[in-house]
Design an enzyme around this catalytic site. Structure first.
Site, PDB file in Angstrom:
ATOM      1  CD  GLU B  63      -1.994  -2.315   1.219  1.00 52.92           C
ATOM      2  OE1 GLU B  63      -0.860  -2.709   1.549  1.00 52.92           O
ATOM      3  OE2 GLU B  63      -2.964  -3.081   1.042  1.00 52.92           O
ATOM      4  CG  HIS B 132      -9.846  -7.036   8.183  1.00 54.60           C
ATOM      5  ND1 HIS B 132      -8.873  -7.662   8.909  1.00 54.60           N
ATOM      6  CD2 HIS B 132      -9.491  -7.194   6.889  1.00 54.60           C
ATOM      7  CE1 HIS B 132      -7.983  -8.193   8.089  1.00 54.60           C
ATOM      8  NE2 HIS B 132      -8.329  -7.922   6.859  1.00 54.60           N
TER       9      HIS B 132
HETATM   10  C1  TPP Z   1      -1.907  -4.450   4.240  1.00 59.08           C
HETATM   11  C2  TPP Z   1      -2.970  -5.344   3.724  1.00 59.08           C
HETATM   12  N1  TPP Z   1      -3.371  -5.225   2.448  1.00 59.08           N
HETATM   13  C3  TPP Z   1      -4.329  -6.042   1.950  1.00 59.08           C
HETATM   14  C4  TPP Z   1      -4.912  -6.984   2.729  1.00 59.08           C
HETATM   15  C5  TPP Z   1      -5.988  -7.894   2.156  1.00 59.08           C
HETATM   16  N2  TPP Z   1      -5.478  -9.253   2.041  1.00 59.08           N
HETATM   17  C6  TPP Z   1      -5.644 -10.145   3.016  1.00 59.08           C
HETATM   18  S1  TPP Z   1      -4.879 -11.577   2.712  1.00 59.08           S
HETATM   19  C7  TPP Z   1      -4.309 -11.054   1.240  1.00 59.08           C
HETATM   20  C8  TPP Z   1      -3.480 -11.983   0.408  1.00 59.08           C
HETATM   21  C9  TPP Z   1      -2.287 -12.451   1.155  1.00 59.08           C
HETATM   22  O1  TPP Z   1      -1.633 -13.474   0.484  1.00 59.08           O
HETATM   23  P1  TPP Z   1      -0.375 -14.214   1.098  1.00 59.08           P
HETATM   24  O2  TPP Z   1       0.475 -13.247   1.850  1.00 59.08           O
HETATM   25  O3  TPP Z   1       0.283 -14.948   0.019  1.00 59.08           O
HETATM   26  O4  TPP Z   1      -0.963 -15.199   2.192  1.00 59.08           O
HETATM   27  P2  TPP Z   1      -2.037 -16.371   2.059  1.00 59.08           P
HETATM   28  O5  TPP Z   1      -3.376 -15.733   2.244  1.00 59.08           O
HETATM   29  O6  TPP Z   1      -1.868 -16.996   0.730  1.00 59.08           O
HETATM   30  O7  TPP Z   1      -1.777 -17.299   3.186  1.00 59.08           O
HETATM   31  C10 TPP Z   1      -4.719  -9.744   0.997  1.00 59.08           C
HETATM   32  C11 TPP Z   1      -4.434  -8.974  -0.222  1.00 59.08           C
HETATM   33  C12 TPP Z   1      -4.505  -7.051   4.073  1.00 59.08           C
HETATM   34  N3  TPP Z   1      -5.064  -7.915   4.931  1.00 59.08           N
HETATM   35  N4  TPP Z   1      -3.529  -6.237   4.542  1.00 59.08           N
END
Ligand code: TPP
Lengths: 347, 330
Positions: B63, B132
């Site tokens: 972000e 959230h």
């Molecule tokens: C700073 C932030 N930006 C966006 C999100 C929304 N979000 C939650 S999980 C996610 C994907 C994360 O993927 P990864 O780090 O690969 O972990 P996984 O869910 O695959 O275990 C996103 C974009 C968030 N929680 N925090």
């Protein structure tokens, strides 16, 4: 003894240099049976959670760990009880592997007062101080510096405690990851960073998240040790994480480990996962580490009946936890002020 | 008279962005999952197909990085729309918005503008827990240099989004997950709506309810309940928080003599506090009761469904608050 595998030998078509074990490790079958039980328990808890979500007992976001069990269980098997763990919102499996009871976990997902966080945290924020489970966190990457702080405290207090910090490959793009690794290296903190690379950050494949395919490379810039393996064998995960844990404990040095794994379900319950093919998913399910562990046990001294008995005990544990969660009371408003401030409310 | 169509809130936003991207090459969109995934909440559905990956950019989870890229690009004359998957995650980019976007014009003595829109859903959804569920508009509304927009209806969403994209200043555009599916009439030729114009969305005399975004709907629901009890309240939908249309608020309070602000964020130093200050300064002689606020309870958002509902302003709480004012002794 390890060697770097060639691209072809890698079980994932698009990955290049995973480090594989060359020699079969000798193993203790009853220990593997213990890990298998944990993995099976996590799988069943997650399936039960999905069901409870569909029937409205669980609300909000629910990120299941199905497919990734061997990563968390293997890694945590390398720890002592006094070691600390910090992870993301995909935290159910890690919490169980760290010793949280199935009852406390499910009651939390149900939003009940008997849950690990009294129903206030929910699925994404599982905390269990007694088991040194220091939480699931919802802001991607935000927990990585925090985990470094946990490791800092252990060093400061001259405690022999290692911190394990889990995150997805999606977190590798955010500042918290880089600042955390940088500080951990500079201040020689006893921490192991574990990137559970499940190939997708929500709907975004690895290739559109990172400019390099090998996440562990990020360690180079910070001058810390790294390792990288595909999660097939829970014992291999335990052994390899164990090396990093010892490095942290004995030398106060951090390590970055990339565990290549795969989630069988969508990112959360609202994600139909249309961005990947059924063939890809089936391919991964064929190599389910849970099935692999079961086969390995059967090939050792364990009989089918013994494994069925283990699985039955898990079913009973889950059924008991569901009933416990169903029957538990909900928290009331009086809980909010004392959980916001310790001491008088600062109006 | 132009024709009306029923659009969902998310469709109205999408139309505004699409039309502005059609008319101005400098406008582009970026954020997490806005392209291939069609938007985490489907606001940007189809936009990648229409504009291509050069103008609809999927970003990694960074972000601070992509907010900063947007700000730099805006200084160079582009007009980025930056989606935060939710405003909670803008906290990671707060430094960019506070220290760069809002300040670059003044720091440069007026040489550089920052025409950028930051947008996404704000506040609570349903049981998504403490990290959230934060309402972030209060933080941004305190910052000079920014404009803050928070529509409640699809037509306003469309008109205000167009205005936000055309504005030469950084704009924080507040949406709500629970509003995205709400339908409303949108004129075929809906054009940009000028900032700083609140709307009286229900007439009444007993009290003035001031609200914005999703809380306008809560205020209207409360007003409908109160009407059944013979209490007719006026509802002012702010539409923009900065600039704030104090004239419309004050005119209403001069008529009703009582004022309740309804918003989802915390009360301490919030938008309601700002409104209370202005109303007591500008309409002191007309007030017959203290100005009250209905806000999120002064705690983080709990996961438990009942506690969460108790924390978020509900029509009941608004109704009871109005009654306390109307039936006040002395
Ligand atoms: C700073 C932030 N930006 C966006 C999100 C929304 N979000 C939650 S999980 C996610 C994907 C994360 O993927 P990864 O780090 O690969 O972990 P996984 O869910 O695959 O275990 C996103 C974009 C968030 N929680 N925090």
């Amino acid at each position: 003894m390890t060697k770097e595998s060639s691209p072809k030998a890698s079980p994932h078509a698009h990955s290049d240099r995973f480090i594989e074990a060359t020699t079969e490790r000798s193993f203790d079958a009853s220990h593997l049976a213990h890990l298998y039980r944990q993995m099976f328990l996590i799988r069943r808890v997650e399936e039960e959670s999905a069901r409870a979500y569909a029937s409205g007992k669980i609300g909000g976001f629910l990120h299941l760990y199905i497919g990734q069990e061997a990563a968390g269980v293997g890694a945590l098997a390398a720890l002592r009880p006094e070691d600390n763990v910090v992870t993301t919102y995909r935290d159910h499996g890690i919490a169980i592997a760290k010793g949280m009871t199935t009852r406390a976990l499910l009651a939390e997902l149900w939003g009940k007062k008997t849950g690990c966080s009294q129903g206030l945290g929910g699925s994404m924020h599982l905390f269990d101080k007694a088991h040194n489970m220091l939480g699931g966190y919802g802001i991607v990457g935000g927990h990585i510096p925090l985990a470094c702080g946990v490791a800092f405290a252990a060093k400061y207090q001259q405690q022999d405690r290692v911190t394990l910090c889990f995150f997805g490959e999606g977190a590798v793009s955010i500042g918290g990851f880089h600042e955390g690794l940088s500080l951990a290296s500079l201040w020689k903190l006893p921490i192991v960073f574990i990137c559970e690379n499940n190939e997708y950050a929500m709907g975004t494949p690895l290739s559109r998240t990172l400019s390099v395919e090998d996440v562990s490379q990020k360690a180079e810039a910070y001058g810390i040790a790294r390792d990288r393996l595909v999660v097939d064998d829970v014992l291999e995960v335990e052994a390899r994480v164990g090396v990093a844990v010892e490095r942290a404990r004995k030398e106060q040095l951090p390590t970055l480990i990339e565990l290549r794994t795969y989630r069988f379900r969508g990112h959360s319950m609202s994600d139909p996962a249309k961005y990947r093919t059924q063939a890809e998913l089936d391919d991964h399910k064929q190599r389910d580490p849970l099935t692999q562990a079961r086969a390995k046990l059967l090939a050792s001294k364990y009989t089918e009946d013994q494994l069925l008995a283990i699985e039955k005990s898990v079913e009973e544990e889950v059924a008991d936890a569901v009933k416990f969660a169903d029957d538990s009371p909900e928290p009331d408003l009086s809980i909010l002020a004392p959980t916001t401030y310790d001491g008088p409310f600062a109006y | 008279m132009s024709n009306m169509r029923q659009l969902r809130f998310r469709e109205a936003l999408r139309e505004a962005m699409t039309e502005e991207m059609d008319r101005d090459e400098r406008v582009f969109l970026m954020g997490e999952e806005v392209g291939h995934y069609q938007g985490a909440y489907k606001v940007t559905e189809g936009m990648l197909d229409r504009f291509g990956s050069g103008r609809v950019l999927d970003t990694p989870i960074a972000e601070s990085g992509f907010a900063g890229i947007g700000i730099g690009a805006a200084m160079m004359g582009l007009r980025p729309i930056v989606e935060f998957m939710t405003w909670n995650f803008s906290a990671v980019a707060f430094d960019q918005i506070l220290n760069n976007a809002s300040k670059v014009r003044q720091m440069s003595g007026g040489q550089f503008n920052c025409p950028i829109v930051f947008r996404g859903p704000n506040g609570s959804a349903k049981q998504v827990g403490s990290q959230h569920s934060t309402s972030m508009e209060h933080f941004y509304a305190t910052i000079p240099g920014l404009k803050v927009v928070a529509p409640a209806f699809p037509a306003d969403a469309k008109g205000l989004m167009k205005a936000a994209i055309r504005d030469d200043n950084p704009v924080v555009f507040i949406e709500s997950e629970t509003l995205y599916s709400v339908k409303g009439d949108v004129p075929d030729n809906q054009d940009a709506i000028e900032f700083g114009r609140a709307q009286v969305v229900r007439d009444g005399t007993a009290a003035t309810l001031v609200a914005y975004s999703r809380m306008t709907h809560v205020a209207l629901e409360a007003a409908a309940h109160l009407a059944k009890e013979g209490i007719e309240v006026e509802v002012v939908d702010l539409r923009t928080l900065r600039p704030l249309d104090e004239e419309t608020i004050v005119r209403s309070v001069q008529k009703t003599h009582r004022c309740v602000v309804v918003h989802e964020g915390w009360s301490y130093g919030g938008v309601g506090a700002e409104i209370a200050d202005r109303v007591q300064r500008l309409a002191f002689d007309w007030l017959e009761a203290p100005i009250l606020r209905v806000a999120q309870l002064d705690v983080g958002m709990p996961y438990n469904a009942k506690l969460e509902q108790a924390c978020i302003p509900q029509p009941d709480r608004v109704r009871d608050t109005v009654k306390r004012l109307v039936f006040r002794d002395g």
